[in-house]
Design an enzyme around this catalytic site. Structure first.
Site, PDB file in Angstrom:
ATOM      1  N   GLY A   1      -0.654  -6.576  14.545  1.00  0.00           N
ATOM      2  CA  GLY A   1       0.321  -6.441  13.466  1.00  0.00           C
ATOM      3  C   GLY A   1       1.358  -7.517  13.700  1.00  0.00           C
ATOM      4  O   GLY A   1       1.015  -8.658  14.016  1.00  0.00           O
ATOM      5  N   GLU A   2       2.615  -7.178  13.590  1.00  0.00           N
ATOM      6  CA  GLU A   2       3.683  -8.146  13.848  1.00  0.00           C
ATOM      7  C   GLU A   2       4.524  -7.562  14.978  1.00  0.00           C
ATOM      8  O   GLU A   2       5.195  -6.549  14.804  1.00  0.00           O
ATOM      9  CB  GLU A   2       4.476  -8.369  12.580  1.00  0.00           C
ATOM     10  CG  GLU A   2       4.938  -9.804  12.399  1.00  0.00           C
ATOM     11  CD  GLU A   2       6.026 -10.168  13.390  1.00  0.00           C
ATOM     12  OE1 GLU A   2       5.922 -11.225  14.055  1.00  0.00           O
ATOM     13  OE2 GLU A   2       6.970  -9.366  13.531  1.00  0.00           O
ATOM     14  N   SER A   3       4.499  -8.232  16.135  1.00  0.00           N
ATOM     15  CA  SER A   3       5.080  -7.610  17.324  1.00  0.00           C
ATOM     16  C   SER A   3       6.586  -7.395  17.214  1.00  0.00           C
ATOM     17  O   SER A   3       7.120  -6.421  17.749  1.00  0.00           O
ATOM     18  CB  SER A   3       4.748  -8.442  18.571  1.00  0.00           C
ATOM     19  OG  SER A   3       5.291  -9.736  18.459  1.00  0.00           O
TER      20      SER A   3
ATOM     21  N   HIS B   1      -9.182  -9.175  18.229  1.00  0.00           N
ATOM     22  CA  HIS B   1      -9.290  -7.870  17.559  1.00  0.00           C
ATOM     23  C   HIS B   1     -10.707  -7.292  17.626  1.00  0.00           C
ATOM     24  O   HIS B   1     -11.461  -7.450  16.666  1.00  0.00           O
ATOM     25  CB  HIS B   1      -8.924  -8.029  16.083  1.00  0.00           C
ATOM     26  CG  HIS B   1      -7.484  -8.298  15.827  1.00  0.00           C
ATOM     27  ND1 HIS B   1      -6.581  -7.299  15.560  1.00  0.00           N
ATOM     28  CD2 HIS B   1      -6.782  -9.450  15.806  1.00  0.00           C
ATOM     29  CE1 HIS B   1      -5.380  -7.818  15.383  1.00  0.00           C
ATOM     30  NE2 HIS B   1      -5.472  -9.124  15.521  1.00  0.00           N
TER      31      HIS B   1
ATOM     32  N   CYS C   1      -3.670  -8.042  20.525  1.00  0.00           N
ATOM     33  CA  CYS C   1      -2.894  -9.037  19.779  1.00  0.00           C
ATOM     34  C   CYS C   1      -1.397  -8.727  19.823  1.00  0.00           C
ATOM     35  O   CYS C   1      -0.780  -8.889  20.863  1.00  0.00           O
ATOM     36  CB  CYS C   1      -3.431  -9.167  18.363  1.00  0.00           C
ATOM     37  SG  CYS C   1      -3.014 -10.748  17.632  1.00  0.00           S
TER      38      CYS C   1
ATOM     39  N   ARG D   1       3.363 -16.664  21.813  1.00  0.00           N
ATOM     40  CA  ARG D   1       3.041 -16.095  20.494  1.00  0.00           C
ATOM     41  C   ARG D   1       2.521 -17.173  19.559  1.00  0.00           C
ATOM     42  O   ARG D   1       2.874 -18.340  19.675  1.00  0.00           O
ATOM     43  CB  ARG D   1       4.296 -15.473  19.869  1.00  0.00           C
ATOM     44  CG  ARG D   1       4.702 -14.181  20.523  1.00  0.00           C
ATOM     45  CD  ARG D   1       5.920 -13.600  19.832  1.00  0.00           C
ATOM     46  NE  ARG D   1       5.638 -13.255  18.436  1.00  0.00           N
ATOM     47  CZ  ARG D   1       6.566 -12.842  17.582  1.00  0.00           C
ATOM     48  NH1 ARG D   1       7.819 -12.756  17.953  1.00  0.00           N
ATOM     49  NH2 ARG D   1       6.230 -12.531  16.345  1.00  0.00           N
TER      50      ARG D   1
ATOM     51  N   GLU E   1     -11.566  -4.342  17.171  1.00  0.00           N
ATOM     52  CA  GLU E   1     -11.722  -3.255  16.187  1.00  0.00           C
ATOM     53  C   GLU E   1     -12.186  -3.805  14.833  1.00  0.00           C
ATOM     54  O   GLU E   1     -12.559  -3.041  13.961  1.00  0.00           O
ATOM     55  CB  GLU E   1     -10.407  -2.468  16.052  1.00  0.00           C
ATOM     56  CG  GLU E   1      -9.304  -3.103  15.215  1.00  0.00           C
ATOM     57  CD  GLU E   1      -8.576  -4.259  15.905  1.00  0.00           C
ATOM     58  OE1 GLU E   1      -8.964  -4.648  17.024  1.00  0.00           O
ATOM     59  OE2 GLU E   1      -7.616  -4.784  15.308  1.00  0.00           O
TER      60      GLU E   1
ATOM     61  N   ILE F   1      -6.410 -13.625  15.095  1.00  0.00           N
ATOM     62  CA  ILE F   1      -5.585 -13.733  13.885  1.00  0.00           C
ATOM     63  C   ILE F   1      -4.133 -13.998  14.292  1.00  0.00           C
ATOM     64  O   ILE F   1      -3.487 -13.129  14.868  1.00  0.00           O
ATOM     65  CB  ILE F   1      -5.662 -12.442  13.036  1.00  0.00           C
ATOM     66  CG1 ILE F   1      -7.111 -12.116  12.684  1.00  0.00           C
ATOM     67  CG2 ILE F   1      -4.807 -12.574  11.779  1.00  0.00           C
ATOM     68  CD1 ILE F   1      -7.312 -10.737  12.078  1.00  0.00           C
ATOM     69  N   ARG F   2      -3.657 -15.222  14.023  1.00  0.00           N
ATOM     70  CA  ARG F   2      -2.309 -15.626  14.481  1.00  0.00           C
ATOM     71  C   ARG F   2      -2.062 -15.095  15.904  1.00  0.00           C
ATOM     72  O   ARG F   2      -1.037 -14.491  16.214  1.00  0.00           O
ATOM     73  CB  ARG F   2      -1.232 -15.122  13.516  1.00  0.00           C
ATOM     74  CG  ARG F   2      -1.269 -15.855  12.176  1.00  0.00           C
ATOM     75  CD  ARG F   2      -0.189 -15.399  11.229  1.00  0.00           C
ATOM     76  NE  ARG F   2      -0.415 -14.045  10.744  1.00  0.00           N
ATOM     77  CZ  ARG F   2      -1.323 -13.712   9.844  1.00  0.00           C
ATOM     78  NH1 ARG F   2      -2.110 -14.637   9.316  1.00  0.00           N
ATOM     79  NH2 ARG F   2      -1.469 -12.475   9.466  1.00  0.00           N
TER      80      ARG F   2
END
Ligand code: GLN
Length: 195
Positions: A50-52, A174, A82, A109, A176, A138-139
């Site tokens: 997600g966005e940490s 990821h 991630c 990051r 998952e 992903i990023r």
């Protein structure tokens, strides 16, 4: 073995359902964690991507940073993917974002830049078998350096992208989002080790 493993997935933002589904397909009782009380009775926790920065702030707001740290100190295994990896890192140069900071790793990051912010690659992860693992980045961050107690489990382009320190596990990618369950299964073995 005393019943199903009861495992939580932090559910504030990000790729939550895919983790729940994968854990359930492996026979766990997997439950979303939105507040500190949801941690009760859990044997382990997954921190999704997600966005940490957002995740850390929401965790702080809901009392989850302290609650998860307490559970971790009491022995609960945690797996971060991630953004979850970033939340577990002690050292993020140039950032004081709220986080758990439980693993002795230094993280960069968005390490793969804007040009190729998302990619897939076949990764060698000897700890989960000979067959390469299809890793979705992903990023993604990577791990710049690790402390003495940290075991690097996979590298990509010379940088660590999966690591373990005792009962804490992280991957920059990821699992998952694929149908390869080997990383989740590896984490569940860590959890039964703690049992
Ligand atoms: N770039 C995100 C961060 O820094 C992580 C991306 C992800 O979790 N897929 O928090």
């Amino acid at each position: 073995m005393a019943g199903k493993v009861r495992i939580g997935v932090l559910d504030l933002q990000g790729a939550v359902r895919e983790h729940l589904n994968m854990l359930r397909s492996l026979g766990c009782e997997a439950v979303p964690v939105k507040k500190a009380a949801d941690l009760e009775g859990l044997e382990a926790l997954v921190l999704p991507g997600g966005e940490s920065t957002t995740l850390g702030k929401l965790m702080a707001r809901y009392g989850l940073l302290d609650a998860v740290k307490r559970q971790a100190a009491a022995g609960m295994p945690i797996y971060g993917t991630c953004a979850g990896l970033i939340l577990l890192a002690k050292d993020i140069p140039g950032s004081d974002q709220p986080r758990l900071g439980l693993m002795d790793i230094r993280v960069k990051r968005n390490a793969y830049g804007r040009q190729v912010d998302s990619f897939e690659t076949d990764l060698a992860i000897p700890a989960v078998g000979e067959e390469p693992f299809r890793a979705v980045f992903i990023r993604a961050p990577y791990i710049e350096s690790v402390g003495p107690g940290v075991e690097v489990l996979a590298e990509h382009d010379g940088h660590a992208v999966m690591a373990r320190q005792g009962r804490f596990l992280v991957s920059a990618f990821h699992p998952e989002l694929t149908d390869d369950t080997r990383l989740h299964a590896y984490f569940l073995e860590m959890v039964s080790g703690v049992r």
